[in-house]
Design a protein around this motif. Structure first.
Motif, PDB file in Angstrom:
ATOM      1  N   ILE A 151       9.170 -33.073  -3.843  1.00 42.64           N
ATOM      2  CA  ILE A 151      10.281 -32.508  -4.608  1.00 42.64           C
ATOM      3  C   ILE A 151      10.850 -31.356  -3.785  1.00 42.64           C
ATOM      4  N   SER A 152      12.051 -31.554  -3.284  1.00 44.57           N
ATOM      5  CA  SER A 152      12.639 -30.622  -2.326  1.00 44.57           C
ATOM      6  C   SER A 152      13.685 -29.733  -2.963  1.00 44.57           C
ATOM      7  N   LEU A 153      13.535 -28.432  -2.731  1.00 45.15           N
ATOM      8  CA  LEU A 153      14.548 -27.467  -3.131  1.00 45.15           C
ATOM      9  C   LEU A 153      15.338 -26.984  -1.917  1.00 45.15           C
ATOM     10  N   LEU A 154      15.261 -27.712  -0.823  1.00 46.25           N
ATOM     11  CA  LEU A 154      15.944 -27.347   0.411  1.00 46.25           C
ATOM     12  C   LEU A 154      17.419 -27.727   0.304  1.00 46.25           C
ATOM     13  N   ALA A 155      18.277 -26.760   0.172  1.00 47.33           N
ATOM     14  CA  ALA A 155      19.715 -27.023   0.023  1.00 47.33           C
ATOM     15  C   ALA A 155      20.256 -27.760   1.239  1.00 47.33           C
ATOM     16  N   GLY A 156      20.998 -28.831   0.986  1.00 46.96           N
ATOM     17  CA  GLY A 156      21.653 -29.553   2.064  1.00 46.96           C
ATOM     18  C   GLY A 156      20.857 -30.694   2.659  1.00 46.96           C
ATOM     19  N   ILE A 157      19.548 -30.733   2.452  1.00 50.97           N
ATOM     20  CA  ILE A 157      18.712 -31.784   3.038  1.00 50.97           C
ATOM     21  C   ILE A 157      18.775 -33.017   2.144  1.00 50.97           C
ATOM     22  N   ARG A 158      19.341 -34.093   2.671  1.00 56.32           N
ATOM     23  CA  ARG A 158      19.619 -35.274   1.871  1.00 56.32           C
ATOM     24  C   ARG A 158      18.368 -36.118   1.630  1.00 56.32           C
ATOM     25  N   LEU A 159      18.507 -37.005   0.653  1.00 54.26           N
ATOM     26  CA  LEU A 159      17.383 -37.854   0.258  1.00 54.26           C
ATOM     27  C   LEU A 159      16.918 -38.717   1.428  1.00 54.26           C
ATOM     28  N   SER A 160      17.861 -39.262   2.192  1.00 54.41           N
ATOM     29  CA  SER A 160      17.489 -40.112   3.324  1.00 54.41           C
ATOM     30  C   SER A 160      16.714 -39.340   4.381  1.00 54.41           C
ATOM     31  N   SER A 161      17.052 -38.063   4.569  1.00 55.56           N
ATOM     32  CA  SER A 161      16.326 -37.233   5.533  1.00 55.56           C
ATOM     33  C   SER A 161      14.909 -36.966   5.058  1.00 55.56           C
ATOM     34  N   LEU A 162      14.749 -36.708   3.769  1.00 48.45           N
ATOM     35  CA  LEU A 162      13.413 -36.510   3.219  1.00 48.45           C
ATOM     36  C   LEU A 162      12.564 -37.768   3.403  1.00 48.45           C
ATOM     37  N   GLU A 163      13.179 -38.922   3.196  1.00 45.39           N
ATOM     38  CA  GLU A 163      12.455 -40.188   3.343  1.00 45.39           C
ATOM     39  C   GLU A 163      12.054 -40.421   4.796  1.00 45.39           C
ATOM     40  N   ASN A 164      12.884 -39.985   5.749  1.00 45.31           N
ATOM     41  CA  ASN A 164      12.569 -40.143   7.168  1.00 45.31           C
ATOM     42  C   ASN A 164      11.481 -39.191   7.634  1.00 45.31           C
ATOM     43  N   ILE A 165      11.403 -38.031   7.002  1.00 40.79           N
ATOM     44  CA  ILE A 165      10.400 -37.034   7.377  1.00 40.79           C
ATOM     45  C   ILE A 165       9.063 -37.316   6.697  1.00 40.79           C
ATOM     46  N   PHE A 166       9.113 -37.537   5.395  1.00 39.22           N
ATOM     47  CA  PHE A 166       7.892 -37.752   4.618  1.00 39.22           C
ATOM     48  C   PHE A 166       7.756 -39.246   4.314  1.00 39.22           C
ATOM     49  N   THR A 167       7.373 -39.987   5.337  1.00 43.48           N
ATOM     50  CA  THR A 167       7.367 -41.453   5.241  1.00 43.48           C
ATOM     51  C   THR A 167       6.254 -41.990   4.345  1.00 43.48           C
ATOM     52  N   LYS A 168       5.226 -41.211   4.120  1.00 42.93           N
ATOM     53  CA  LYS A 168       4.093 -41.677   3.305  1.00 42.93           C
ATOM     54  C   LYS A 168       4.292 -41.393   1.819  1.00 42.93           C
ATOM     55  N   ALA A 169       5.222 -40.520   1.483  1.00 42.01           N
ATOM     56  CA  ALA A 169       5.447 -40.160   0.076  1.00 42.01           C
ATOM     57  C   ALA A 169       5.987 -41.362  -0.696  1.00 42.01           C
ATOM     58  N   VAL A 170       5.500 -41.514  -1.922  1.00 42.05           N
ATOM     59  CA  VAL A 170       5.926 -42.662  -2.737  1.00 42.05           C
ATOM     60  C   VAL A 170       7.244 -42.393  -3.451  1.00 42.05           C
ATOM     61  N   LEU A 171       7.616 -41.130  -3.531  1.00 44.97           N
ATOM     62  CA  LEU A 171       8.813 -40.752  -4.268  1.00 44.97           C
ATOM     63  C   LEU A 171       9.415 -39.512  -3.625  1.00 44.97           C
ATOM     64  N   HIS A 172      10.742 -39.477  -3.532  1.00 40.72           N
ATOM     65  CA  HIS A 172      11.432 -38.329  -2.960  1.00 40.72           C
ATOM     66  C   HIS A 172      12.489 -37.853  -3.956  1.00 40.72           C
ATOM     67  N   THR A 173      12.516 -36.552  -4.195  1.00 45.64           N
ATOM     68  CA  THR A 173      13.415 -35.993  -5.203  1.00 45.64           C
ATOM     69  C   THR A 173      14.026 -34.693  -4.705  1.00 45.64           C
ATOM     70  N   ARG A 174      15.323 -34.541  -4.912  1.00 44.91           N
ATOM     71  CA  ARG A 174      15.998 -33.276  -4.656  1.00 44.91           C
ATOM     72  C   ARG A 174      16.158 -32.540  -5.987  1.00 44.91           C
ATOM     73  N   LEU A 175      15.921 -31.240  -5.983  1.00 44.21           N
ATOM     74  CA  LEU A 175      16.035 -30.435  -7.198  1.00 44.21           C
ATOM     75  C   LEU A 175      16.753 -29.139  -6.865  1.00 44.21           C
ATOM     76  N   MET A 176      17.678 -28.726  -7.728  1.00 43.36           N
ATOM     77  CA  MET A 176      18.356 -27.455  -7.540  1.00 43.36           C
ATOM     78  C   MET A 176      18.450 -26.710  -8.866  1.00 43.36           C
ATOM     79  N   PRO A 177      17.437 -25.886  -9.170  1.00 44.43           N
ATOM     80  CA  PRO A 177      17.513 -25.030 -10.360  1.00 44.43           C
ATOM     81  C   PRO A 177      18.245 -23.741 -10.011  1.00 44.43           C
ATOM     82  N   SER A 178      18.660 -23.021 -11.009  1.00 41.20           N
ATOM     83  CA  SER A 178      19.304 -21.742 -10.786  1.00 41.20           C
ATOM     84  C   SER A 178      18.265 -20.677 -10.457  1.00 41.20           C
ATOM     85  N   ILE A 179      18.698 -19.637  -9.750  1.00 38.51           N
ATOM     86  CA  ILE A 179      17.798 -18.515  -9.500  1.00 38.51           C
ATOM     87  C   ILE A 179      17.411 -17.833 -10.809  1.00 38.51           C
ATOM     88  N   THR A 180      18.172 -18.083 -11.866  1.00 39.62           N
ATOM     89  CA  THR A 180      17.886 -17.440 -13.152  1.00 39.62           C
ATOM     90  C   THR A 180      16.671 -18.037 -13.842  1.00 39.62           C
TER      91      THR A 180
END
Length: 262
Positions: free
Chosen positions: A90-119
């Motif tokens: 579960i990535s909170l890295l702004a700008g890093i796309r789902l396909s990039s996460l899948e290319n980096i973390f090839t063993k992970a069964v699931l990839h998710t982008r999340l952006m909560p507020s600083i609040t």
């Protein structure tokens, strides 16, 4: 398997004021401890990065990445075990796309982008997410109950455009209100509190209203409101907002491209 947030402290943290952390907010180690206290119903583990062996990581279903995008490469170099993590990233890295996460973390069964507020550390708020499997993501198990509403993005482009609304809303609202507050501070005490109260009242009133109808009802031809709104139009306020959103999306694309080239 434990359904848990994993909070990890940078191995250089004893010598540095900066901490890498895998948690809901990219804050210091103390903030991670505070988060644990604020979410009593969510099991949170706090580990040093040096303890993140493949065997240790195997206990966790989910791993939150909350470092800055440019720190990801260093993080992976320090901790090769992250490359073989087999749960959900579960990535909170702004700008890093789902396909990039899948290319980096090839063993992970699931990839998710999340952006909560600083609040979210102090105030429940909505968060936008994009997942390779929206129904299976761990966020569905606890986010609503613990922190606020989840809003699904349809693709990376929409996620990047809405990052400014969900992830940085407090900063942008502060930027919008600052000129008003600065102007009023010369003549009114507690101008910040006063302006926030006025905006909150207006926003609550507008929640289920048609904006154009409200403007037409208040804007008397030749009146004060009409004159003020005319200045907004002459300064191309709508175009400014569109340009800012476009710049945000473009910066997100650049961040992802820089990661791909590194």
């Amino acid at each position: 398997m434990m359904s848990s947030l994993l909070v990890a402290q940078n191995k250089h943290s004893v010598k540095s004021s900066h901490f890498f952390s895998y948690t809901l907010v990219n804050k210091t180690y103390q903030k991670a401890l505070t988060l644990k206290e604020n979410l009593p119903d969510v099991p949170i583990s706090i580990l040093k990065l040096s303890d993140l062996t493949p065997a240790a990581l195997d206990k966790y279903q989910g791993l939150f990445l909350a470092v800055k995008p440019f720190q990801l490469q260093e993080l992976l170099e320090q901790n090769p075990s992250l490359n073989v993590f087999s749960g959900e990233i579960i990535s909170l890295l702004a700008g890093i796309r789902l396909s990039s996460l899948e290319n980096i973390f090839t063993k992970a069964v699931l990839h998710t982008r999340l952006m909560p507020s600083i609040t979210v550390a102090e105030w429940p708020s909505s968060a936008i997410f994009l997942s390779s499997n929206p129904q299976r993501t761990l966020l569905q198990q606890w986010y609503h109950a613990s922190l606020g509403q989840l809003v699904a993005a349809s693709n990376d482009e929409q996620f990047d455009q809405l990052t400014v609304l969900f992830g940085s809303n407090a900063a942008y609202v502060a930027a919008l209100l600052s000129p008003w507050i600065k102007y009023l501070s010369t003549s009114l005490e507690n101008s910040q509190s006063l302006m926030i109260d006025q905006f909150m009242t207006a926003l609550q009133f507008l929640k289920n209203k048609n904006f154009a109808d409200v403007i037409d009802r208040v804007k008397t031809p030749g009146g004060i409101t009409a004159e003020t709104l005319q200045v907004f139009e002459s300064m191309q306020y709508p175009a400014m907002i569109q340009k800012a959103l476009a710049a945000s999306a473009e910066r997100s694309r650049a961040i992802d491209e820089n990661l791909s080239m590194s």
